[in-house]
Design a protein around this motif. Structure first.
Motif, PDB file in Angstrom:
ATOM      1  N   ARG A   1       6.841  16.194 -10.386  1.00  0.00           N
ATOM      2  CA  ARG A   1       6.019  14.795 -10.313  1.00  0.00           C
ATOM      3  C   ARG A   1       5.132  15.053  -9.049  1.00  0.00           C
ATOM      4  N   ILE A   2       5.516  15.587  -8.006  1.00  0.00           N
ATOM      5  CA  ILE A   2       4.661  15.525  -6.918  1.00  0.00           C
ATOM      6  C   ILE A   2       5.194  16.765  -5.957  1.00  0.00           C
TER       7      ILE A   2
ATOM      8  N   LEU B   1       5.783  14.005   1.178  1.00  0.00           N
ATOM      9  CA  LEU B   1       6.248  13.769   2.783  1.00  0.00           C
ATOM     10  C   LEU B   1       5.297  12.420   3.465  1.00  0.00           C
ATOM     11  N   TRP B   2       3.907  12.730   2.858  1.00  0.00           N
ATOM     12  CA  TRP B   2       3.082  11.716   3.182  1.00  0.00           C
ATOM     13  C   TRP B   2       3.518  10.264   2.573  1.00  0.00           C
TER      14      TRP B   2
ATOM     15  N   THR C   1      -0.888   2.913  -0.115  1.00  0.00           N
ATOM     16  CA  THR C   1      -1.848   3.214   0.818  1.00  0.00           C
ATOM     17  C   THR C   1      -2.085   4.871   1.075  1.00  0.00           C
ATOM     18  N   ALA C   2      -0.727   5.451   1.248  1.00  0.00           N
ATOM     19  CA  ALA C   2      -0.670   6.629   1.513  1.00  0.00           C
ATOM     20  C   ALA C   2      -0.973   7.556   0.170  1.00  0.00           C
ATOM     21  N   LYS C   3      -0.777   7.066  -0.765  1.00  0.00           N
ATOM     22  CA  LYS C   3      -1.315   7.656  -2.341  1.00  0.00           C
ATOM     23  C   LYS C   3      -2.828   7.662  -2.303  1.00  0.00           C
TER      24      LYS C   3
ATOM     25  N   ILE D   1       6.547   9.279   1.847  1.00  0.00           N
ATOM     26  CA  ILE D   1       7.640   9.125   2.495  1.00  0.00           C
ATOM     27  C   ILE D   1       7.166   8.261   4.021  1.00  0.00           C
ATOM     28  N   VAL D   2       6.305   8.926   4.604  1.00  0.00           N
ATOM     29  CA  VAL D   2       5.808   8.222   5.833  1.00  0.00           C
ATOM     30  C   VAL D   2       5.044   7.046   5.630  1.00  0.00           C
ATOM     31  N   GLY D   3       4.365   6.845   4.343  1.00  0.00           N
ATOM     32  CA  GLY D   3       3.526   5.463   4.218  1.00  0.00           C
ATOM     33  C   GLY D   3       4.841   4.486   3.912  1.00  0.00           C
ATOM     34  N   ALA D   4       5.598   4.917   3.202  1.00  0.00           N
ATOM     35  CA  ALA D   4       6.648   4.164   2.876  1.00  0.00           C
ATOM     36  C   ALA D   4       7.752   3.559   4.234  1.00  0.00           C
TER      37      ALA D   4
END
Length: 247
Positions: free
Chosen positions: A36-37, A43-44, A98-100, A46-49
Motif C-alpha cells: 500500500r505504501i 515513516l513520514w 498533513t503528512a500525506k 507515522i511522524v505526522g500521526a
C-alpha cells in the motif's frame, strides 16, 4: 488489590503506556500492507500521526475545564500533565492527512493503523485501571456487579475495562472484515473511528468529569464532531462506489 498496583516496583501507568507504544508499533510493522505504501513514506505518516496526536491530546485536555485552564495558563506542569485518547486520535488524523499532503501521497493509509491502535489502546487501558483513582479514568459510583473499589470504599464503574472489552470486540469484527476483503480501502479505519467515538460519547455520561458544554464534556463534544465527519465520509464513499458500479 491495592491501587496503584505496582508491577516489579514499576508504576502501572508508565509500564503499560510504554508497552502500548512499543507493542503497537511492532504490530504496525508486522501487519501493515507493504504494497500500500513504501516504508520511507510510511515513516513520514507515522511522524505526522505522532505529532498530531501529541498536540490534539493536549489541546482537548485543556478544554476539559476551560476556567481551570485559564487560571493555570502559566502553570507548565498543569499544561503538560494531562492528555486524552480522543484528542490524540483526532489530532493524529489531522497529522496524517498533513503528512500525506507533504509527501504527495493520495491513497488511504488508515486501515494499517486499526489493529495497532486497538492493541495499543487496550494495553494502555490496563495501565489506567491498575493506576486507580490517580488516573481519573474511572466511572461514577455504581451498585452494579461490575463495580470496583479503587481504594476509597466506593464502588465505581471500571470504565477502563468496559473500553478494553469494547475495543477487543471491534478489533475482532474488523479483522474478520479484513480477511473477507469487505468494503473499500480505508473503510476499516473509518468504521473503527466511528464506533470508538460513538462509544466514548456514550460512556462519558458515566464519568465524573466536568460537563461545561451544556450537558456534554470536552470528549463528547469532540466525539460528536468526529462522528459527523466519519458519517459524512462513509456516505460519500458509498455514493462514489454506487456511481462507479452504474457508470
Amino acid at each position: 488489590m491495592n491501587f496503584p498496583f505496582y508491577i516489579f516496583g514499576i508504576h502501572p501507568h508508565w509500564l503499560f503506556e510504554s508497552l502500548a507504544y512499543f507493542i503497537g508499533f511492532r504490530v504496525y510493522l508486522y501487519t501493515r500492507n507493504k504494497e500500500r505504501i513504501p516504508m520511507d513514506k510510511a515513516l513520514w505518516v507515522i511522524v505526522g500521526a505522532t505529532l498530531g496526536a501529541a498536540v490534539g491530546s493536549k489541546f482537548l485536555y485543556w478544554l476539559e475545564d476551560p476556567n481551570k485552564t485559564l487560571e493555570n495558563w502559566d502553570n507548565l506542569v498543569y499544561l503538560i500533565e494531562g492528555k486524552t485518547i480522543v484528542g490524540g486520535l483526532l489530532g493524529g488524523l489531522i497529522g496524517v492527512e498533513t503528512a500525506k499532503k507533504w509527501i504527495g501521497w493520495t491513497r488511504s493509509t488508515g486501515d494499517d493503523f486499526v489493529l495497532p491502535l486497538a492493541v495499543g489502546m487496550m494495553i494502555g487501558r490496563i495501565g489506567c485501571f491498575l493506576t486507580g483513582l490517580d488516573d481519573h479514568t474511572y466511572g461514577i459510583a455504581t451498585s452494579w456487579i461490575t463495580g470496583v473499589d479503587f481504594g476509597d470504599g466506593i464502588k465505581r464503574h471500571p470504565t477502563q475495562l468496559y473500553e478494553l472489552v469494547f475495543l477487543g470486540i471491534v478489533a475482532l469484527l474488523l479483522f474478520q472484515m479484513k480477511k473477507k476483503n469487505i468494503g473499500w480501502e480505508g473503510l476499516l479505519y473509518q468504521l473503527f473511528m466511528l464506533s470508538y467515538l460513538m462509544f466514548r460519547f456514550m460512556i462519558d455520561f458515566i464519568k465524573p468529569t466536568p460537563h461545561p458544554y451544556w450537558i456534554l464534556n470536552n470528549i463528547q463534544l469532540a466525539s460528536l464532531l468526529g462522528i459527523a465527519y466519519y458519517i459524512w465520509l462513509i456516505h460519500k464513499k458509498q455514493t462514489e462506489k454506487r456511481r462507479e458500479i452504474h457508470a
